[in-house]
Design an enzyme around this catalytic site. Sequence first.
Site, PDB file in Angstrom:
ATOM      1  N   GLU A   1     -11.628 -53.518   3.361  1.00 29.00           N
ATOM      2  CA  GLU A   1     -10.204 -53.587   3.004  1.00 29.00           C
ATOM      3  C   GLU A   1      -9.717 -55.008   2.729  1.00 29.00           C
ATOM      4  O   GLU A   1      -8.624 -55.200   2.186  1.00 29.00           O
ATOM      5  CB  GLU A   1      -9.356 -52.962   4.119  1.00 29.00           C
ATOM      6  CG  GLU A   1      -9.448 -51.442   4.222  1.00 29.00           C
ATOM      7  CD  GLU A   1     -10.622 -50.950   5.062  1.00 29.00           C
ATOM      8  OE1 GLU A   1     -11.603 -51.706   5.239  1.00 29.00           O
ATOM      9  OE2 GLU A   1     -10.571 -49.801   5.528  1.00 29.00           O
TER      10      GLU A   1
ATOM     11  N   HIS B   1     -15.364 -56.537   6.080  1.00 29.20           N
ATOM     12  CA  HIS B   1     -14.387 -55.441   6.183  1.00 29.20           C
ATOM     13  C   HIS B   1     -13.894 -55.135   4.771  1.00 29.20           C
ATOM     14  O   HIS B   1     -13.193 -55.946   4.150  1.00 29.20           O
ATOM     15  CB  HIS B   1     -13.244 -55.924   7.092  1.00 29.20           C
ATOM     16  CG  HIS B   1     -12.122 -54.975   7.303  1.00 29.20           C
ATOM     17  ND1 HIS B   1     -12.275 -53.764   7.931  1.00 29.20           N
ATOM     18  CD2 HIS B   1     -10.795 -55.073   6.992  1.00 29.20           C
ATOM     19  CE1 HIS B   1     -11.090 -53.164   7.996  1.00 29.20           C
ATOM     20  NE2 HIS B   1     -10.188 -53.924   7.429  1.00 29.20           N
TER      21      HIS B   1
ATOM     22  N   ASP C   1     -17.032 -55.737  12.330  1.00 25.90           N
ATOM     23  CA  ASP C   1     -16.844 -56.300  10.982  1.00 25.90           C
ATOM     24  C   ASP C   1     -16.775 -57.825  10.991  1.00 25.90           C
ATOM     25  O   ASP C   1     -16.882 -58.456   9.928  1.00 25.90           O
ATOM     26  CB  ASP C   1     -15.566 -55.737  10.338  1.00 25.90           C
ATOM     27  CG  ASP C   1     -15.735 -54.279   9.933  1.00 25.90           C
ATOM     28  OD1 ASP C   1     -16.821 -53.724  10.135  1.00 25.90           O
ATOM     29  OD2 ASP C   1     -14.760 -53.698   9.419  1.00 25.90           O
TER      30      ASP C   1
ATOM     31  N   HIS D   1     -18.875 -46.043   7.525  1.00 24.91           N
ATOM     32  CA  HIS D   1     -18.114 -46.760   8.556  1.00 24.91           C
ATOM     33  C   HIS D   1     -18.528 -46.316   9.965  1.00 24.91           C
ATOM     34  O   HIS D   1     -18.483 -45.120  10.277  1.00 24.91           O
ATOM     35  CB  HIS D   1     -16.607 -46.542   8.373  1.00 24.91           C
ATOM     36  CG  HIS D   1     -15.809 -47.170   9.464  1.00 24.91           C
ATOM     37  ND1 HIS D   1     -15.541 -48.511   9.510  1.00 24.91           N
ATOM     38  CD2 HIS D   1     -15.280 -46.654  10.590  1.00 24.91           C
ATOM     39  CE1 HIS D   1     -14.863 -48.784  10.604  1.00 24.91           C
ATOM     40  NE2 HIS D   1     -14.688 -47.675  11.282  1.00 24.91           N
TER      41      HIS D   1
ATOM     42  N   GLU E   1     -11.161 -53.565  14.499  1.00 30.69           N
ATOM     43  CA  GLU E   1     -11.038 -52.199  13.990  1.00 30.69           C
ATOM     44  C   GLU E   1     -11.938 -51.257  14.779  1.00 30.69           C
ATOM     45  O   GLU E   1     -13.098 -51.602  15.053  1.00 30.69           O
ATOM     46  CB  GLU E   1     -11.471 -52.183  12.512  1.00 30.69           C
ATOM     47  CG  GLU E   1     -11.338 -50.850  11.822  1.00 30.69           C
ATOM     48  CD  GLU E   1     -11.970 -50.864  10.432  1.00 30.69           C
ATOM     49  OE1 GLU E   1     -13.052 -51.471  10.265  1.00 30.69           O
ATOM     50  OE2 GLU E   1     -11.384 -50.249   9.515  1.00 30.69           O
TER      51      GLU E   1
ATOM     52  N   GLU F   1     -24.034 -49.822  10.240  1.00 29.97           N
ATOM     53  CA  GLU F   1     -23.406 -50.783  11.167  1.00 29.97           C
ATOM     54  C   GLU F   1     -23.956 -50.613  12.589  1.00 29.97           C
ATOM     55  O   GLU F   1     -24.175 -51.601  13.297  1.00 29.97           O
ATOM     56  CB  GLU F   1     -21.887 -50.616  11.164  1.00 29.97           C
ATOM     57  CG  GLU F   1     -21.241 -51.150   9.895  1.00 29.97           C
ATOM     58  CD  GLU F   1     -19.721 -51.009   9.917  1.00 29.97           C
ATOM     59  OE1 GLU F   1     -19.048 -51.951   9.486  1.00 29.97           O
ATOM     60  OE2 GLU F   1     -19.214 -49.945  10.344  1.00 29.97           O
TER      61      GLU F   1
ATOM     62  N   HIS G   1     -14.645 -48.863  15.793  1.00 26.90           N
ATOM     63  CA  HIS G   1     -15.946 -48.535  15.205  1.00 26.90           C
ATOM     64  C   HIS G   1     -16.599 -47.436  16.036  1.00 26.90           C
ATOM     65  O   HIS G   1     -17.737 -47.588  16.507  1.00 26.90           O
ATOM     66  CB  HIS G   1     -16.821 -49.780  15.096  1.00 26.90           C
ATOM     67  CG  HIS G   1     -16.589 -50.534  13.819  1.00 26.90           C
ATOM     68  ND1 HIS G   1     -15.453 -51.261  13.589  1.00 26.90           N
ATOM     69  CD2 HIS G   1     -17.319 -50.643  12.681  1.00 26.90           C
ATOM     70  CE1 HIS G   1     -15.498 -51.779  12.375  1.00 26.90           C
ATOM     71  NE2 HIS G   1     -16.617 -51.424  11.797  1.00 26.90           N
TER      72      HIS G   1
HETATM   73 ZN   LIG Z   1     -17.165 -51.879   9.867  1.00 23.00          ZN
END
Ligand SMILES: [Zn+2]
Length: 257
Positions: free
Chosen positions: A121, A119, A44, A176, A33, A181, A35
């Site tokens: 989701e 993650h 993630d 995010h 994903e 992170e 970032h």
């Molecule tokens: Zn992330």
Amino acid sequence: MKANVLMSQMTWTDYQRRVLAGQPVLIAIGAMEQHGPHMTMAVDTMIPQAICTAVAEIIGAIVAAPLPYGYKSQPRSGGGNQFCGTASLDAATLTALIKDLLKEFARHGVRRIAIFDGHYENAMFAIEAIDLAMRELLWEGVRDLRVLRVSYWEHIQPETVAAVFPDGFPGWPLEHASIMETSVMLHLDPDLVDMSQDWADGPAQFPLFDVYPLPPGHVPPSGVLSTIRGASAQKGKLLFENYVEEAAKAVREGFAI
Ligand SMILES: [Zn+2]
């Protein structure tokens, strides 16, 4: 051959010896994903994998190879699935993958499995996979499997929040690809972070509902939902040590070991 907690680097005989000794299996589930323009797309997966590895070294556990793809990125938590590079699985695929792996570890004789989710989701599909695997295993006579599911970021302690977010915590969804992170990645692998790529186009201003299809301009073009300003390797070390300590406690408590 050096002793190692990583299943991918074990012989089957070493793995079997550990399983027979009752060691738990820890598995990270992540995502491919975006970032932001400043970080690798594997964040993630890398963060929970690093936590699993550190926890396994503390408690004596096996770390299975991580799942490097996850459920579709959502605009209000990961910027959305429209970014080039974000490569996601359908819910049924993700659920089936996790369920298959849980059943395989159970077939090997593993009776304690902890899923470390990196993650947001993925959560409900991991839960569905756990439910389906446990139901099918029950039909096959396996009654003593215990599975934990850990969202590592929930383990942040108030003193860590205060140190990492002195100007106030924006909440996990807006974090995010932002300070948390980015800091952890600066600690784990600074070569995969380029702090000069700060587009400063956040924070996102989301309504309290989802719109399909995604309206233009809904998500900052960089994919960073808040800001990377204020991220540092020092904060990353603090966060990572906090996560490892609390995750080790959680696994010990959840498995009563
Ligand atoms: Zn992330």
